[in-house]
Write a protein that holds these residues in place. Structure first.
Motif, PDB file in Angstrom:
ATOM      1  N   PHE A 365      -4.387   1.508  -2.696  1.00  0.00           N
ATOM      2  CA  PHE A 365      -4.342   0.050  -2.870  1.00  0.00           C
ATOM      3  C   PHE A 365      -5.758  -0.520  -2.954  1.00  0.00           C
ATOM      4  O   PHE A 365      -6.058  -1.351  -3.828  1.00  0.00           O
ATOM      5  CB  PHE A 365      -3.583  -0.585  -1.704  1.00  0.00           C
ATOM      6  N   VAL A 366      -6.614  -0.105  -2.024  1.00  0.00           N
ATOM      7  CA  VAL A 366      -7.995  -0.602  -1.996  1.00  0.00           C
ATOM      8  C   VAL A 366      -8.736  -0.203  -3.266  1.00  0.00           C
ATOM      9  O   VAL A 366      -9.441  -1.023  -3.878  1.00  0.00           O
ATOM     10  CB  VAL A 366      -8.729  -0.070  -0.744  1.00  0.00           C
ATOM     11  N   ARG A 368      -7.618   0.447  -6.198  1.00  0.00           N
ATOM     12  CA  ARG A 368      -7.154  -0.262  -7.395  1.00  0.00           C
ATOM     13  C   ARG A 368      -7.778  -1.659  -7.489  1.00  0.00           C
ATOM     14  O   ARG A 368      -7.853  -2.244  -8.565  1.00  0.00           O
ATOM     15  CB  ARG A 368      -5.625  -0.368  -7.391  1.00  0.00           C
ATOM     16  N   ARG A 369      -8.224  -2.181  -6.355  1.00  0.00           N
ATOM     17  CA  ARG A 369      -8.843  -3.515  -6.298  1.00  0.00           C
ATOM     18  C   ARG A 369     -10.242  -3.394  -5.692  1.00  0.00           C
ATOM     19  O   ARG A 369     -10.641  -4.210  -4.855  1.00  0.00           O
ATOM     20  CB  ARG A 369      -7.975  -4.451  -5.460  1.00  0.00           C
ATOM     21  N   ALA A 372     -12.830  -6.521  -5.743  1.00  0.00           N
ATOM     22  CA  ALA A 372     -12.409  -7.645  -4.897  1.00  0.00           C
ATOM     23  C   ALA A 372     -12.510  -7.295  -3.417  1.00  0.00           C
ATOM     24  O   ALA A 372     -12.998  -8.096  -2.606  1.00  0.00           O
ATOM     25  CB  ALA A 372     -10.974  -8.046  -5.244  1.00  0.00           C
ATOM     26  N   VAL A 373     -12.059  -6.098  -3.045  1.00  0.00           N
ATOM     27  CA  VAL A 373     -12.099  -5.690  -1.635  1.00  0.00           C
ATOM     28  C   VAL A 373     -13.541  -5.542  -1.158  1.00  0.00           C
ATOM     29  O   VAL A 373     -13.896  -5.995  -0.056  1.00  0.00           O
ATOM     30  CB  VAL A 373     -11.324  -4.373  -1.430  1.00  0.00           C
ATOM     31  N   ALA A 682     -13.535   1.362  -1.152  1.00  0.00           N
ATOM     32  CA  ALA A 682     -13.835   0.546  -2.328  1.00  0.00           C
ATOM     33  C   ALA A 682     -15.150   0.979  -2.970  1.00  0.00           C
ATOM     34  O   ALA A 682     -15.240   1.123  -4.199  1.00  0.00           O
ATOM     35  CB  ALA A 682     -13.888  -0.930  -1.938  1.00  0.00           C
ATOM     36  N   LYS A 685     -14.900   4.321  -4.755  1.00  0.00           N
ATOM     37  CA  LYS A 685     -14.264   4.179  -6.067  1.00  0.00           C
ATOM     38  C   LYS A 685     -15.252   3.631  -7.088  1.00  0.00           C
ATOM     39  O   LYS A 685     -15.346   4.131  -8.229  1.00  0.00           O
ATOM     40  CB  LYS A 685     -13.057   3.259  -5.940  1.00  0.00           C
TER      41      LYS A 685
END
Length: 727
Positions: A365-366, A368-369, A372-373, A682, A685
């Motif tokens: 989840f983190v 993929r965003r 923003a995170v 985050a 990634k």
């Protein structure tokens, strides 16, 4: 090496267990009474070679007594100090004080010279005692003995620096016992839940016993050669317990994973040591190296914390890598015994994490965003840290004691009655030729006109060519007025006279200068050793730099909270303290090192598992998700237990120990919740393959220190359906 150690410990598990038991017994016998040997003297917070300390020691050596009051008796007479009753009361107090062998001289409102004041209403005065040179322990005992005698006289209250530190000693011992009584039941209950069984939950206690008792024995040995502060005991107890839980949780969890995979018992232990053992070795080494940074400071209090931290981190690591594996080898599958069926099933699931696990899904989840995170988390950490821009420091004094302590009450009453800093003057050692009394008297007149000076006492000749001049500043020791007065005195052109400025205000100024001078070197050691350790573990240049930057964000948030709470005075009633409008600087230096070490510690846990996953052939994204799934529950559980262990420092009624406890809890919580679970995935990634970049020569370090693989058998089909705790 750790793989071979695993095989060895399995073969020699009984011998290692007996040696560990003997070690604990010997250390308990030697180090059990260490607290009675430790120091809490005022000069533990001073830079030994500073002008203020050198001048104070010279005045004490020449005069035969301290340059500043060691003991303050506050005397009240409703009839008036100058009445017959009042004079008789003062004479009685002076007589009792003068009978003490430790007292070198006494200052009272009557006699020559009169060096103490009478209140505006004429009902209150102080009798101050200056002790002969003695070690801190003896002086504190003498202060307590004098208090016992003066407490029998109606209208007399006792305070002063030596009594402050004597009562701090007593409070630290009480707080330590209280913290243990409160923390242990909670830690035992949570350990039972997190370790998923009674047998497994007892293992960190074994590691803690070895590390704490062993460290106390080390301190007992070191104190024979140098002074060690009593505050190191609080650190050793809390940190030893916290590290024991961390390391045991990590190793036991990995051992369960390897049990689930199967294979001969010795190979199970060897694989555990090659994986979790390697991570724990790097972790304890990182914490150990971090505490080296405290040894560069000359203040005995800071150095003592460094010594305690070095000892407890080293012994905790050795206990986790030697004693705990031997116990696991002895237990085998029985490590899962004495657990309810529900916890057995939970242990089985934890031993076989998959892509449906909470932490795996959170990582995905983190990532993929990621943008923003990363931005939201960084902005939140920066916002929490903003109050640190207004940070202010002060020295520990009677205000650090609980409100009902007599030394604090007397200090507050003296300040309210006679003005701030009345019993803690700026002390000037004046050197000049014999016969320079007129010049010294003229100097006193010159000093009265300096900025920040409220009054000047008549100079006193203490020896050939040496005079003492007491200067009362406008404000307490850490006020701008007092610091201005000290700087003005040091800049004063006294002609043929040489001045050396001491006293509480000067010691504070010298303490700040000393800490500031050594801080760059300490930070270089702290950050440099963390970078090297993480570089060696990961083989990457980028990951260590990123870890250090995230640690600094965590620390800024931690100090922001401390300023908001202790400096600005929020939650005074809830936390049981009275704000002084400043933070104690030395405990903040210790907190920086402690928090940096612990946050790096958790970073090692996560990065080590991510590297394992990546080395097995997974992509960067999958390696991060698998690494977080494997360590998320462990790090979160360890962080909560560490917060409880270090949070016991908040039980203390000594304000700056309470500050240290809250700071450590905030740092660990912020790191576990915001940094490891959100910011790190985050950033991993966003950086992608650049996470693992390093020049070829440096990249080879990660390979050189990697453990050789131990063959991992395929799990038998029937094992996949069998709960771990029932095998």
């Amino acid at each position: 090496m750790l793989t071979r150690l695993g095989f060895f410990l399995h073969r020699r598990r009984n011998l290692v267990g007996l040696l560990a038991l003997g070690f604990v017994i010997l250390c308990a016998a030697w180090g059990g009474m260490v607290q009675s040997k430790l120091s809490s003297a005022a000069d533990d917070f001073d830079a030994p070679s500073s002008e203020s300390v050198v001048a104070a020691h010279e005045l004490a050596r020449v005069s035969g007594s301290s340059a500043e009051p060691d003991y303050v008796a506050l005397v009240r007479s409703p009839a008036g100090i100058d009445s017959a009753t009042g004079r008789a009361l003062v004479s009685q107090v002076v007589g009792v004080v003068q009978q003490q062998p430790v007292v070198g001289r006494v200052a009272a409102p009557f006699g020559t010279p009169a060096r103490t004041a009478v209140s505006a209403d004429g009902t209150t005065t102080v009798v101050t005692a200056y002790f002969r040179p003695a070690d801190g322990t003896a002086a504190r005992k003498d202060a307590l003995a004098l208090k016992d005698q003066l407490d029998r006289i109606q209208g007399v209250s006792s305070g002063g620096p030596q009594l402050v530190y004597a009562q701090i000693d007593d409070q630290v011992r009480k707080d330590s016992s209280t913290a243990e009584v409160l923390a242990f039941p909670i830690l035992l209950l949570l350990s039972f839940l997190f370790f998923r069984g009674l047998v497994a939950a007892s293992l960190p206690l074994i590691v803690a016993a070895v590390s704490i008792i062993g460290t106390l024995a080390v301190l007992r040995t070191i104190v024979a050669f140098t002074t060690v502060s009593i505050f190191s005991v609080n650190l050793v107890t809390a940190l030893g317990l916290g590290l024991a839980i961390d390391y045991a949780l990590f190793i036991v969890s990995r051992y369960r994973e390897e049990l689930a995979v199967g294979g001969p018992p010795e190979e199970v232990l060897a694989r555990t040591m090659a994986g979790a053992g390697r991570t724990v070795a790097f972790s304890s080494g990182t914490v150990f190296l971090a505490f080296l940074a405290l040894l560069v400071f000359p203040q005995q209090n800071v150095r003592s914390m460094g010594i305690g931290g070095l000892a407890v981190s080293a012994i905790s690591g050795l206990a986790a890598l030697l004693v705990l594996p031997a116990v696991l080898a002895k237990l085998g599958p029985r490590v899962n015994a004495l657990a309810p069926k529900r916890l057995q099933r939970a242990a089985h699931r934890s031993a076989r994490p998959d892509e449906n696990g909470f932490w795996y899904r959170l990582a995905q989840f983190v990532m993929r965003r990621a943008v923003a995170v990363a931005v939201a988390t960084a902005v939140l950490l920066i916002a929490i840290g903003l109050p640190v821009l207004g940070i202010s420091f002060g020295r520990p004094d009677a205000g650090a004691l609980p409100a009902d302590a007599s030394a604090r009450q007397v200090s507050e009453q003296v300040d309210a009655t006679f003005g701030a800093n009345a019993s803690s003057p700026i002390v000037v050692a004046v050197h000049g030729p014999d016969g320079a009394d007129p010049q010294v008297a003229a100097l006193a007149g010159q000093v009265r006109s300096l900025p920040g000076v409220a009054a000047v006492q008549p100079p006193v000749k203490v020896g050939a060519g040496l005079w003492q001049l007491d200067v009362i500043s406008r404000g307490d020791a850490v006020s701008d007025a007092s610091q201005t007065a000290v700087r003005s005195l040091r800049a004063l052109d006294a002609g043929p006279l040489d001045l050396a400025v001491s006293g509480e205000p000067a010691r504070y100024l010298d303490q700040q200068a000393s800490l500031g001078h050594k801080l760059p070197l300490a930070l270089s050691i702290l950050i440099g050793t963390a970078l090297i350790a993480l570089l060696v573990m990961t083989g990457s240049v980028v990951l260590p730099i990123k870890a250090v930057l995230m640690n600094l964000l965590t620390l800024s948030a931690t100090y922001g909270v401390l300023v908001f709470v202790f400096q600005q005075g929020h939650f005074e009633g809830l936390l049981g303290f009275t704000s002084t409008g400043s933070l104690e600087p030395e405990s903040k230096v210790l907190l920086f090192v402690l928090a940096f070490a612990l946050t790096t510690d958790y970073g090692v846990f996560l990065l080590g598992r991510i590297k394992e996953a990546r080395d097995s052939g997974l992509s960067n994204t999958e390696a991060v998700a698998h690494g977080l799934e494997r360590t998320g529950r462990i790090v979160s559980s360890a962080a909560l237990l560490m917060c409880i262990a270090l949070g016991t420092l908040m039980v203390s009624k000594i304000t700056y120990i309470k500050e240290l406890g809250l700071g450590a809890v905030v740092a660990v919580a912020v790191d576990a919740v915001l940094v490891r679970a959100l910011l790190l995935p985050a950033l991993m990634k966003l950086l992608g393959r650049w996470n693992w970049w390093a020049p070829p020569g440096l990249r080879a370090l990660g390979t050189r220190f990697a453990e050789p693989a131990v063959s991992t058998p395929a799990a038998r089909p029937e094992e996949l359906e069998t709960p771990v705790g029932t095998r």
